[in-house]
Design a protein around this motif. Structure first.
Motif, short mmCIF file in Angstrom:
data_model
loop_
_atom_site.label_atom_id
_atom_site.label_comp_id
_atom_site.label_asym_id
_atom_site.label_seq_id
_atom_site.Cartn_x
_atom_site.Cartn_y
_atom_site.Cartn_z
N PHE A 65 -23.63 15.37 35.45
CA PHE A 65 -23.99 15.56 34.03
C PHE A 65 -25.39 16.16 33.89
CE2 PHE A 65 -20.60 12.38 32.97
CZ PHE A 65 -19.87 13.21 32.12
N LEU B 35 -24.64 19.56 31.90
CA LEU B 35 -24.47 19.37 30.46
C LEU B 35 -25.14 20.48 29.65
CD1 LEU B 35 -22.83 17.14 29.19
CD2 LEU B 35 -24.93 15.92 28.66
N SER C 112 -25.22 20.01 25.60
CA SER C 112 -26.39 19.13 25.49
C SER C 112 -27.08 19.24 24.14
CB SER C 112 -27.39 19.43 26.61
OG SER C 112 -27.80 20.79 26.56
N ARG D 69 -26.29 11.92 25.16
CA ARG D 69 -26.72 12.56 26.40
C ARG D 69 -27.21 11.54 27.42
NH1 ARG D 69 -29.37 16.04 22.72
NH2 ARG D 69 -31.39 15.11 23.24
N TYR E 17 -18.25 13.96 22.59
CA TYR E 17 -18.78 12.88 23.43
C TYR E 17 -17.64 12.01 23.97
CZ TYR E 17 -20.86 8.14 24.01
OH TYR E 17 -21.23 6.89 24.46
N LEU F 118 -15.72 13.72 26.73
CA LEU F 118 -16.42 13.63 28.01
C LEU F 118 -16.24 12.24 28.62
CD1 LEU F 118 -19.68 15.56 27.06
CD2 LEU F 118 -17.80 16.39 28.50
#
Length: 470
Positions: A133, A137, A148, A156, A441, A444
């Motif tokens: 990540f 990201l 990001s 994050r 989010y 992910l």
């Protein structure tokens, strides 16, 4: 903090069903937790997850499953010792015999699930995902913008500090989808016990000296659950007292087991342990436990008995003696710091300030220097990193536009179909009413859910299949 609240039997989904059946079931709520756990697929998968040696062919070497069973056993033993001490010395007027029994059951359950959120390939798997990540990201683009930039700071940080402990809470509360969205629907007392670090990714303070701030304990996605559990049990952001006991059981189990496994694999020898114990005895000549004398006397006994390998006999029996001593140390650590633990101000582990601390440091250092820093382990970790990086590349790429107005490509569609229906159902429930950043989010997290659910063997097979390594 008060035990009557700390041992809360509440669940996210309350009791339901026929009252006749409920009254006929004589199990306590915490005993029911135990049966929910051992019957779960997530628990069974621990049999093919790394403790120290990935994809090892030996039947002797520990897996996450056998490690978790050992932690469960040590946790229950510590609960019995500590509970009896509280009763015997009347440390708490509200503490009852039933509470002692409840503590033992909770710790037994917590030991089983404390590592249930860990990805394949052990702690190195966690590191590999975090670093993926951090590298990627800002490079991945969604609708023309870097991912990001779209995510909030806490989103994050959750990904940059990916953590098996936080994943465990997520798994047992949401991803184990059977009846509904409440996962295993475990008691709040048990849920709070497995939250080793009651802080978010925004509150990590590794250098603070307070053990509860070392890592992240929950993701933003589970913040509401954390707050509800914390409020119900009366911890209000402090560490649950049983968490200290669970952590001691975990430390005790893996530090002694790592030495035994390393001995069997040939990384550590009897003379090496004997030499380290001689150094420790010089540093602590008046220690309550003479580890050197105990090891040497067991070696002599093994020779007198005529055992084929007296060094193996001595080391394995020594480990058992050490475990008994360390249980006493952890019991003392809890009971002697009882007031600070119950007020939520104790910042250390239960071995701190005891001779057990030096002994644990010795075992940890031996394992680190002779096993974790060995070429064999480094070689395996490089292979594991290649596999995890590839899987993360493929599946993050596949889910970026999943559940959006953008049609998925043919391969991405097939990759998404590999993800468990349970996880995709949980994702759909979590995204209701969420904005686009929150959905991204959660997509992910859907990938990390899938990857963390993999066993070592499955991760390797899937990598090989996707690379057409037939």
């Amino acid at each position: 903090m008060e035990w009557n609240r700390l041992l809360s039997k509440r669940r996210m989904r309350g009791n339901y069903g026929n009252t006749v059946h409920r009254s006929a079931d004589l199990r306590s709520e915490f005993e029911k937790d135990y049966h929910r756990i051992i019957g779960s697929a997530s628990f069974r998968r621990l049999q093919d997850k790394t403790q120290v040696f990935p994809l090892d062919k030996s039947d002797f070497i520990r897996t996450r499953l056998t490690h978790s069973l050992e932690v469960s056993s040590f946790g229950k033993s510590l609960g019995q010792n500590i509970g009896e001490n509280i009763l015997k010395y009347r440390k708490d007027s509200g503490f009852t015999m039933q509470m002692k029994e409840d503590i033992c059951h909770i710790l037994e359950c917590a030991g089983l699930i404390h590592d249930i959120g860990n990805p394949p390939f052990g702690h190195f798997g966690e590191t590999a995902i975090r670093e993926w990540f951090k590298r990627n990201l800002s490079q991945i683009r969604f609708e023309g913008r870097a991912v990001s930039e779209i995510l909030t700071e806490q989103m994050r940080e959750d990904l940059y500090h990916f953590e098996g402990n936080a994943q465990a809470l997520r798994l047992v509360t949401k991803l184990h989808y059977l009846v509904d969205e409440n996962g295993m629907n475990l008691t709040y007392a048990l849920l709070n016990t497995i939250i080793k670090y009651p802080v978010s990714s925004m509150e990590i303070r590794e250098e603070s000296g307070d053990i509860k701030e070392k890592k992240m304990g929950y993701y933003l996605a589970e913040q509401k659950i954390f707050e509800d559990v914390s409020k119900e049990t009366g911890t209000n952001g402090k560490r649950h007292p049983l968490t200290y006991i669970l952590e001691a059981a975990d430390d005790l189990a893996y530090k002694t087991a790592d030495i035994e496994d390393a001995f069997v694999k040939g990384y550590i020898s009897y003379p090496m342990l004997e030499s380290e114990l001689k150094k420790l005895k010089k540093q602590c000549p008046d220690a309550a436990f003479d580890g050197l004398e105990k090891l040497q006397s067991l070696y002599t006994r093994g020779k007198e008995k005529g055992v084929r390998n007296p060094e193996s006999y001595a080391l394995k029996n020594w480990i058992v003696r050490v475990q008994g001593f360390l249980i006493n140390c952890a019991t003392f650590g809890f009971t002697s710091n009882y007031e600070a633990i119950m007020s939520g101000t104790y910042k250390k582990d239960l071995f701190y300030g005891t001779f057990g601390e030096q002994l644990m440091d010795l075992l940890g250092r031996m394992a680190y220097e002779n096993v974790f820093c060995s070429r064999d382990i480094y070689r395996m970790e490089i292979s594991e990193s290649v596999m995890l990086d590839f899987l993360m590349d493929q599946f993050v790429g596949a889910v970026l536009y999943y559940d959006t107005n953008h049609p998925l490509g043919t391969i991405d569609e097939r990759l998404v179909s590999f993800i468990s229906d349970n996880y995709r159902n949980a994702y759909r429930l979590q995204t209701e009413g969420k904005n686009e950043a929150e959905k991204l989010y959660l997509r992910l997290l859907l990938v990390t859910d899938f990857v963390c659910g993999m066993t070592d063997g499955y991760a390797k097979r899937l990598y090989q299949e996707m690379k057409a390594m037939l």
